[in-house]
Design a protein around this motif. Structure first.
Motif, PDB file in Angstrom:
ATOM      1  N   GLY A 191       0.786  -1.238   0.000  1.00  0.00           N
ATOM      2  CA  GLY A 191       0.000   0.000   0.000  1.00  0.00           C
ATOM      3  C   GLY A 191       0.807   1.272   0.000  1.00  0.00           C
ATOM      4  N   ALA A 192       2.145   1.191  -0.123  1.00  0.00           N
ATOM      5  CA  ALA A 192       2.976   2.399  -0.092  1.00  0.00           C
ATOM      6  C   ALA A 192       2.832   3.164  -1.414  1.00  0.00           C
ATOM      7  CB  ALA A 192       4.430   2.028   0.143  1.00  0.00           C
ATOM      8  N   SER A 193       2.787   4.489  -1.314  1.00  0.00           N
ATOM      9  CA  SER A 193       2.734   5.320  -2.512  1.00  0.00           C
ATOM     10  C   SER A 193       4.123   5.372  -3.155  1.00  0.00           C
ATOM     11  CB  SER A 193       2.290   6.736  -2.146  1.00  0.00           C
ATOM     12  OG  SER A 193       3.263   7.325  -1.300  1.00  0.00           O
ATOM     13  N   SER A 194       4.208   5.944  -4.371  1.00  0.00           N
ATOM     14  CA  SER A 194       5.502   6.033  -5.064  1.00  0.00           C
ATOM     15  C   SER A 194       6.501   6.837  -4.235  1.00  0.00           C
ATOM     16  CB  SER A 194       5.310   6.677  -6.436  1.00  0.00           C
ATOM     17  OG  SER A 194       4.479   5.875  -7.240  1.00  0.00           O
ATOM     18  N   TRP A 195       6.016   7.921  -3.612  1.00  0.00           N
ATOM     19  CA  TRP A 195       6.908   8.751  -2.809  1.00  0.00           C
ATOM     20  C   TRP A 195       7.440   7.984  -1.596  1.00  0.00           C
ATOM     21  CZ3 TRP A 195      10.319  12.200  -2.245  1.00  0.00           C
ATOM     22  CH2 TRP A 195      10.588  12.785  -1.007  1.00  0.00           C
ATOM     23  N   HIS A 196       6.557   7.206  -0.948  1.00  0.00           N
ATOM     24  CA  HIS A 196       7.006   6.433   0.210  1.00  0.00           C
ATOM     25  C   HIS A 196       7.961   5.305  -0.201  1.00  0.00           C
ATOM     26  CE1 HIS A 196       3.721   8.456   2.424  1.00  0.00           C
ATOM     27  NE2 HIS A 196       4.511   8.232   3.469  1.00  0.00           N
ATOM     28  N   VAL A 197       7.723   4.720  -1.386  1.00  0.00           N
ATOM     29  CA  VAL A 197       8.659   3.696  -1.872  1.00  0.00           C
ATOM     30  C   VAL A 197      10.043   4.310  -2.071  1.00  0.00           C
ATOM     31  CG1 VAL A 197       9.221   2.196  -3.816  1.00  0.00           C
ATOM     32  CG2 VAL A 197       6.882   2.284  -2.954  1.00  0.00           C
ATOM     33  N   PHE A 198      10.068   5.513  -2.649  1.00  0.00           N
ATOM     34  CA  PHE A 198      11.362   6.181  -2.857  1.00  0.00           C
ATOM     35  C   PHE A 198      12.018   6.522  -1.514  1.00  0.00           C
ATOM     36  CE2 PHE A 198      13.796  10.128  -3.150  1.00  0.00           C
ATOM     37  CZ  PHE A 198      14.749   9.765  -4.088  1.00  0.00           C
ATOM     38  N   LYS A 199      11.207   7.059  -0.574  1.00  0.00           N
ATOM     39  CA  LYS A 199      11.780   7.541   0.694  1.00  0.00           C
ATOM     40  C   LYS A 199      12.231   6.397   1.595  1.00  0.00           C
ATOM     41  CE  LYS A 199       9.131   9.377   3.880  1.00  0.00           C
ATOM     42  NZ  LYS A 199       8.203  10.249   4.611  1.00  0.00           N
ATOM     43  N   GLN A 200      11.455   5.299   1.597  1.00  0.00           N
ATOM     44  CA  GLN A 200      11.729   4.247   2.574  1.00  0.00           C
ATOM     45  C   GLN A 200      12.500   3.046   1.993  1.00  0.00           C
ATOM     46  OE1 GLN A 200       7.945   3.291   4.329  1.00  0.00           O
ATOM     47  NE2 GLN A 200       7.712   5.315   5.252  1.00  0.00           N
ATOM     48  N   VAL A 201      12.522   2.911   0.653  1.00  0.00           N
ATOM     49  CA  VAL A 201      13.226   1.763   0.062  1.00  0.00           C
ATOM     50  C   VAL A 201      14.367   2.225  -0.845  1.00  0.00           C
ATOM     51  CG1 VAL A 201      12.981  -0.283  -1.397  1.00  0.00           C
ATOM     52  CG2 VAL A 201      11.122   0.366   0.153  1.00  0.00           C
ATOM     53  N   THR A 202      14.010   2.974  -1.887  1.00  0.00           N
ATOM     54  CA  THR A 202      15.013   3.324  -2.910  1.00  0.00           C
ATOM     55  C   THR A 202      16.129   4.208  -2.336  1.00  0.00           C
ATOM     56  OG1 THR A 202      13.215   3.271  -4.520  1.00  0.00           O
ATOM     57  CG2 THR A 202      15.303   4.217  -5.235  1.00  0.00           C
ATOM     58  N   PHE A 203      15.739   5.295  -1.679  1.00  0.00           N
ATOM     59  CA  PHE A 203      16.748   6.244  -1.212  1.00  0.00           C
ATOM     60  C   PHE A 203      17.718   5.635  -0.193  1.00  0.00           C
ATOM     61  CE2 PHE A 203      18.210   9.816   1.425  1.00  0.00           C
ATOM     62  CZ  PHE A 203      18.804  10.593   0.440  1.00  0.00           C
ATOM     63  N   PRO A 204      17.223   4.904   0.835  1.00  0.00           N
ATOM     64  CA  PRO A 204      18.198   4.306   1.783  1.00  0.00           C
ATOM     65  C   PRO A 204      19.167   3.338   1.113  1.00  0.00           C
ATOM     66  CG  PRO A 204      15.989   4.271   2.713  1.00  0.00           C
ATOM     67  CD  PRO A 204      15.837   4.691   1.293  1.00  0.00           C
ATOM     68  N   LEU A 205      18.653   2.538   0.149  1.00  0.00           N
ATOM     69  CA  LEU A 205      19.547   1.585  -0.514  1.00  0.00           C
ATOM     70  C   LEU A 205      20.525   2.279  -1.463  1.00  0.00           C
ATOM     71  CD1 LEU A 205      17.056  -1.321  -1.310  1.00  0.00           C
ATOM     72  CD2 LEU A 205      18.893  -1.320   0.363  1.00  0.00           C
ATOM     73  N   ALA A 206      20.090   3.416  -2.022  1.00  0.00           N
ATOM     74  CA  ALA A 206      20.965   4.138  -2.956  1.00  0.00           C
ATOM     75  C   ALA A 206      21.920   5.082  -2.237  1.00  0.00           C
ATOM     76  CB  ALA A 206      20.127   4.937  -3.961  1.00  0.00           C
ATOM     77  N   LEU A 207      21.716   5.249  -0.911  1.00  0.00           N
ATOM     78  CA  LEU A 207      22.477   6.268  -0.176  1.00  0.00           C
ATOM     79  C   LEU A 207      24.000   6.086  -0.259  1.00  0.00           C
ATOM     80  CD1 LEU A 207      21.996   8.806   1.409  1.00  0.00           C
ATOM     81  CD2 LEU A 207      21.923   7.455   3.506  1.00  0.00           C
ATOM     82  N   PRO A 208      24.545   4.848  -0.087  1.00  0.00           N
ATOM     83  CA  PRO A 208      26.014   4.726  -0.200  1.00  0.00           C
ATOM     84  C   PRO A 208      26.556   5.198  -1.553  1.00  0.00           C
ATOM     85  CG  PRO A 208      25.070   2.752   0.785  1.00  0.00           C
ATOM     86  CD  PRO A 208      23.922   3.568   0.293  1.00  0.00           C
ATOM     87  N   GLY A 209      25.859   4.816  -2.649  1.00  0.00           N
ATOM     88  CA  GLY A 209      26.309   5.253  -3.971  1.00  0.00           C
ATOM     89  C   GLY A 209      26.153   6.738  -4.151  1.00  0.00           C
ATOM     90  N   LEU A 210      25.029   7.281  -3.662  1.00  0.00           N
ATOM     91  CA  LEU A 210      24.795   8.721  -3.777  1.00  0.00           C
ATOM     92  C   LEU A 210      25.828   9.500  -2.966  1.00  0.00           C
ATOM     93  CD1 LEU A 210      22.877  10.970  -4.795  1.00  0.00           C
ATOM     94  CD2 LEU A 210      21.573  10.673  -2.692  1.00  0.00           C
ATOM     95  N   ALA A 211      26.101   9.018  -1.753  1.00  0.00           N
ATOM     96  CA  ALA A 211      27.104   9.689  -0.912  1.00  0.00           C
ATOM     97  C   ALA A 211      28.491   9.578  -1.535  1.00  0.00           C
ATOM     98  CB  ALA A 211      27.105   9.077   0.490  1.00  0.00           C
ATOM     99  N   GLY A 212      28.776   8.412  -2.163  1.00  0.00           N
ATOM    100  CA  GLY A 212      30.066   8.256  -2.839  1.00  0.00           C
ATOM    101  C   GLY A 212      30.219   9.247  -3.974  1.00  0.00           C
ATOM    102  N   GLY A 213      29.179   9.387  -4.801  1.00  0.00           N
ATOM    103  CA  GLY A 213      29.210  10.372  -5.884  1.00  0.00           C
ATOM    104  C   GLY A 213      29.290  11.784  -5.344  1.00  0.00           C
ATOM    105  N   GLY A 214      28.559  12.040  -4.233  1.00  0.00           N
ATOM    106  CA  GLY A 214      28.599  13.369  -3.631  1.00  0.00           C
ATOM    107  C   GLY A 214      29.975  13.714  -3.111  1.00  0.00           C
TER     108      GLY A 214
END
Length: 571
Positions: A191-214
């Motif tokens: 029942g999660a919306s697209s925004w909640h999927v991004f905030k609670q699943v996609t973003f945390p899993l992508a955080l190491p790569g995003l922080a590395g690029g940052g």
């Protein structure tokens, strides 16, 4: 029995000889790549032979130092934040949405990073000038609005972010594609919306790569000299990289020692950032799946066309439009004249190519330096990559770290380390390298060798060692094995690395700004000098020639990559 013992002795002697050669190579690489930085570090702690902290206490007690630190923090934090936001948006849309022409879009995203930052800066100053295209458009509005003042902190942050957001994109898009789509499906099924999927699943899993690029963008922003020099020096905004440059060219009584102290501070921050980025990249690899998932995960529906138009409009705005504005400036007789048939001329191009001896000398020097650096890096770097790929022992891993060390340092720090090293490599002996084009040659090789090592290593690991073993079984000697097996397979990948070395060396500015001398000017330095002296028409014409050359090299690299992929697929 006697014959067997002789054979064993010969093999033992052979391996002993190879081991000795490997250690000699390690010593040479240590002296060329690491020792200069150690000497720079020591200089900041010694005064007249005595261990002291006086340079640090003096610098930290000056109000100007804290202003420089403050400017550096604001510049790096602002540019990195903006680069992160742009990189994440583009990465998410390319990785997950169903927008079209993704390969071409990715190529366009890389353009601001490939073009030298000082040329990108020059193009934006022309676009945002009082008689530029943006000012002309704003005059049509019913209310008063001014273009962005490029010679300001905002202008520096804006240009740095545009130049380095492709780094964030490159790191993040791969990480996003490796996140298992099943996890997102499970969240949506709950029942999660697209925004909640991004905030609670996609973003945390992508955080190491995003922080590395940052962090990579953070280091690039901290290291950059061209943009703060072009925009900050005229506006009297000093950051660490330009402060080191100003200390050295100021020729004060303790100029070199003060510059060394500032360099150690800058290098310490850059190396901490590099270590953190390396750690985050390792962490990102622990959560990745084997293959990237290139299939779209979100259908944009009716929004697809508006989103595509917005992306392309933005990319054209940050790449083609500034360069077109720079082209226009290079074709008018004098800076500030309107773009009309009466004012058009090719005189600036003729001056650059045929009339100015210093420009022709700079072009010759840069071509010589780039070609020489590429040739040395091609052979030595490929040899080191072969050792690293086929014999991954501790010594070869250490060699890779030594070779990569100068590239992890800001260019200004490396340039200063080269001066101290080659003024007097051994106490009492001056080889006469400093003040000649030779020191630029050495500095370029030490700085860009790692690009060739990484390019050759990537090509090397895609060739199965069993092919070499098969060639040996059929009696092929080492030279024949390289000529008939390895070179045909490795050539496109190795040449891609060589082109990257050539291109980077051809347009280099940061290291050259401290190491040049009369007669050893380079392309980047001449463009910088033209702009500092107010000859904008000459600097824009020179920059347009360089942009054209870069585009030609990019097309060549793309064709080589295409050939390489086909050969690997045919194996």
């Amino acid at each position: 029995m006697g014959v067997q013992l002789d054979g064993a002795h010969q093999r033992f002697a052979f391996f002993q000889k190879r081991r000795l050669l490997a250690w000699v190579l390690a010593l040479v690489i240590f002296c060329l790549f690491v020792l200069p930085v150690i000497r720079l570090f020591l200089l900041s702690f010694f005064q007249e032979g005595q261990l002291t902290l006086s340079y640090y206490t003096q610098i930290f007690s000056e109000p100007r130092t804290w202003t420089i630190f403050g400017n550096t923090v604001v510049m790096v934090a602002g540019a990195t934040t903006l680069a992160l936001a742009l990189g994440l948006v583009f990465a998410w849309l390319v990785a997950y949405s169903d927008i079209r022409l993704k390969k071409l879009l990715q190529l366009m995203i890389l353009v601001p990073f490939i073009i030298p930052s000082y040329i990108l800066t020059l193009s934006w100053t022309q676009l945002m000038s009082s008689n530029g295209w943006v000012a002309s458009l704003l005059q049509l509005l019913p209310f008063s609005l001014e273009p962005l003042q490029m010679y300001s902190m905002e202008g520096i942050i804006f240009t740095l972010a545009l130049s380095h957001f492709p780094l964030v994109f490159l790191f993040t898009v791969g990480v996003l594609r490796k996140i298992p789509r099943e996890m997102e499906w499970a969240a949506r099924a709950s029942g999660a919306s697209s925004w909640h999927v991004f905030k609670q699943v996609t973003f945390p899993l992508a955080l190491p790569g995003l922080a590395g690029g940052g962090l990579l963008a953070f280091i690039a922003n901290l290291d950059n000299f061209g943009i703060p020099a072009f925009l900050g020096i005229p506006a009297q905004i000093t950051v660490l990289s330009t402060a080191i440059y100003q200390e050295v060219v100021g020729f004060g009584p303790s100029a070199f020692a003060r510059a060394a102290t500032l360099s150690v501070i800058l290098a310490a921050v850059a190396l901490l950032g590099t270590f953190a980025q390396w750690w985050l990249v390792r962490k990102a690899k622990q959560t990745e799946t084997i293959q990237q998932d290139h299939e779209p995960r979100y259908q944009l529906g009716r929004l697809r066309l508006p989103v595509e138009l917005s992306l392309w409009a933005f990319l054209l705005m940050i790449t083609v439009v500034p360069i077109a504005s720079m082209l226009q400036s290079s074709l008018v007789k004098a800076y500030g004249l309107p773009f009309s048939a009466d004012h058009l001329t090719l005189d600036h191009y003729r001056f650059i190519l045929f009339e100015n001896d210093r420009v022709q000398g700079a072009i010759g020097n840069s071509l010589l330096l780039a070609a020489g650096t590429m040739a040395i890096c091609l052979f030595v770097g490929t040899g080191l990559a072969y050792m690293r790929a086929r014999q991954p022992n501790a010594l070869n891993r250490a060699l890779e770290v030594f070779v990569g060390f100068p590239y992890a340092l800001p260019g200004m720090v490396l340039a200063l380390a080269m001066i101290f090293m080659w003024l007097e490599p051994i106490p009492g002996w001056n080889p006469g390298v400093y003040g000649t084009i030779g020191i630029l040659f050495i500095a370029y090789i030490t700085r860009f060798m790692v690009l060739q090592v990484r390019g050759s290593y990537t090509a090397m690991v895609q060739v199965d060692p069993s092919m070499e073993e098969a060639a040996s079984l059929f009696g092929a000697r080492p030279m024949a094995k390289w000529r008939r097996v390895l070179v045909p397979l490795l050539l496109p990948g190795v040449l891609s690395g060589a082109f990257l070395v050539f291109l980077t060396a051809l347009t280099e500015l940061t290291v050259s700004s401290l190491l040049w001398s009369s007669g050893s000017e380079t392309i980047g330095l001449m463009i910088f000098n033209f702009e500092q002296a107010g000859y904008s028409t000459h600097s824009t014409a020179f920059s347009m020639l360089i942009v054209t050359a870069i585009l030609l090299v990019m097309v060549s690299m793309y064709m080589l990559q295409h050939v390489r992929d086909r050969r690997i697929k045919d194996i």
